[in-house]
Design an enzyme around this catalytic site. Structure first.
Site, PDB file in Angstrom:
ATOM      1  N   LEU A   6       1.056  -1.432   0.602  1.00 38.06           N
ATOM      2  CA  LEU A   6       0.226   0.321  -0.239  1.00 38.06           C
ATOM      3  C   LEU A   6       0.698   0.852   0.139  1.00 38.06           C
ATOM      4  O   LEU A   6       0.833   1.930   0.502  1.00 38.06           O
ATOM      5  CB  LEU A   6      -1.072   0.300   1.088  1.00 38.06           C
ATOM      6  CG  LEU A   6      -2.380  -0.481   1.118  1.00 38.06           C
ATOM      7  CD1 LEU A   6      -2.672   0.511  -0.043  1.00 38.06           C
ATOM      8  CD2 LEU A   6      -1.666  -2.198   0.653  1.00 38.06           C
ATOM      9  N   TYR A  29      -5.471  11.698   9.906  1.00 35.61           N
ATOM     10  CA  TYR A  29      -6.145  10.756   9.472  1.00 35.61           C
ATOM     11  C   TYR A  29      -7.249  10.854   8.673  1.00 35.61           C
ATOM     12  O   TYR A  29      -7.418  10.418   8.067  1.00 35.61           O
ATOM     13  CB  TYR A  29      -6.209   9.831  10.604  1.00 35.61           C
ATOM     14  CG  TYR A  29      -7.294   8.338  10.340  1.00 35.61           C
ATOM     15  CD1 TYR A  29      -7.364   7.703   9.622  1.00 35.61           C
ATOM     16  CD2 TYR A  29      -8.798   8.722  11.162  1.00 35.61           C
ATOM     17  CE1 TYR A  29      -7.616   6.370   9.028  1.00 35.61           C
ATOM     18  CE2 TYR A  29      -9.644   7.280  10.029  1.00 35.61           C
ATOM     19  CZ  TYR A  29      -9.649   6.350   9.461  1.00 35.61           C
ATOM     20  OH  TYR A  29      -9.840   5.530   9.410  1.00 35.61           O
TER      21      TYR A  29
END
Length: 283
Positions: A32, A120
């Site tokens: 990723l 985030y």
């Protein structure tokens, strides 16, 4: 239907694998942190649908690792979505309530203005934008408070702490919908089949368990169902400071998901019962 899933060992990906035959890719098969590698994996297999259930989810650590979080949460999904668009196949992406500012008490609708409070949320929002910009058939499912019998989550933490202590102090001014990973997986699989047949279902949706509840009351229900005698004392978020600010309102409006995909909002209490059975800890 051939389905490729990113995030082999994550909560949602593991539940997808329990419910269907899929090709789930781990880090050794698709890194990723290397978006081009993820896109190449899709192009090499050319599946019928791709589900991205992988993410950088260390909310507090993201405050000091925002660049890495952005690669995993934004650049990689963008590369996946572009590969899917090139192949003409649907892309399903899991996002989060952290894209909102958590203000008020009204459930957030999919079209509500975003306003993430921390790194985030910013990186997850950037991921949504990259998926949309790819221009292909897609469904973005924002969810909240994911729990399962796998990995690290609130249910497993409460079971451990409740067995060790007589009393716990739990935040009571953050309210949202705990969401069993099994229900998210079921929605992803249903959406995969429906998007193949009806690309017009492309869009952004919400899935969160009901009814909405505070973390403290969620803990009480966990202990009640597990038969654990542990007192829960309510505290405000200010008594439990964290590097990243959590949204106080994580309520999500699920009506568009129900209308388009035909799946009712999941009851997290029933999902909790199944999780405890999986863990062998139901009273």
């Amino acid at each position: 239907m051939r389905i490729m899933v990113f995030g082999k060992t994550g909560q949602v990906a593991r539940e997808v694998q329990r419910q269907a035959q899929v090709n789930a890719l781990g880090r050794d098969e698709a890194d990723l942190a290397d978006p081009a590698d993820c896109a190449e994996a899709i192009r090499a297999e050319a599946p019928d649908v791709v589900i991205n259930a992988a993410a950088y989810t260390a909310v507090d650590r993201a405050e000091t690792e925002e660049d890495l979080a952005r690669v995993i949460n934004a650049e990689a999904p963008g590369a996946m979505a572009r590969a899917c668009a090139d192949l003409g196949i649907p892309f399903i992406h899991i996002s989060t309530d952290y894209v909102f500012d958590g203000a008020g008490e009204t459930p957030f609708a999919p079209d509500h203005p975003t306003g993430p409070l921390g790194a985030y949320g910013r990186t997850k929002l950037a991921g949504e934008e990259a998926v949309r910009a790819a221009g292909g058939v897609h469904a973005i499912f924002r969810t909240s408070w994911v729990v399962s019998a796998h990995g690290s989550n609130f249910v497993k933490t409460m079971l451990r702490l409740g067995a060790e202590r007589d009393r716990l102090t739990i935040v009571a001014d953050q309210v949202g919908g705990p969401t069993p990973a099994a229900d998210i997986a079921a929605l992803c699989l249903a959406a995969a089949a429906q998007l193949v047949e009806d690309p017009d279902k492309t869009g952004t949706y919400h899935i969160s368990g009901g009814p909405d509840v505070s973390w403290a009351d969620f803990a009480r229900e966990i202990f009640a169902q597990a038969g654990i005698s542990c007192e829960v004392a309510d505290i405000p978020s200010s008594d439990y400071p964290t590097p990243a600010t959590r949204p106080q309102n994580s309520r999500m409006d699920n009506r568009a998901t129900e209308a388009v995909f035909g799946l009712a909002r999941p009851d997290w209490r029933a999902g909790l019962s199944r999780i405890l059975e999986d863990l062998g800890q139901r009273a």
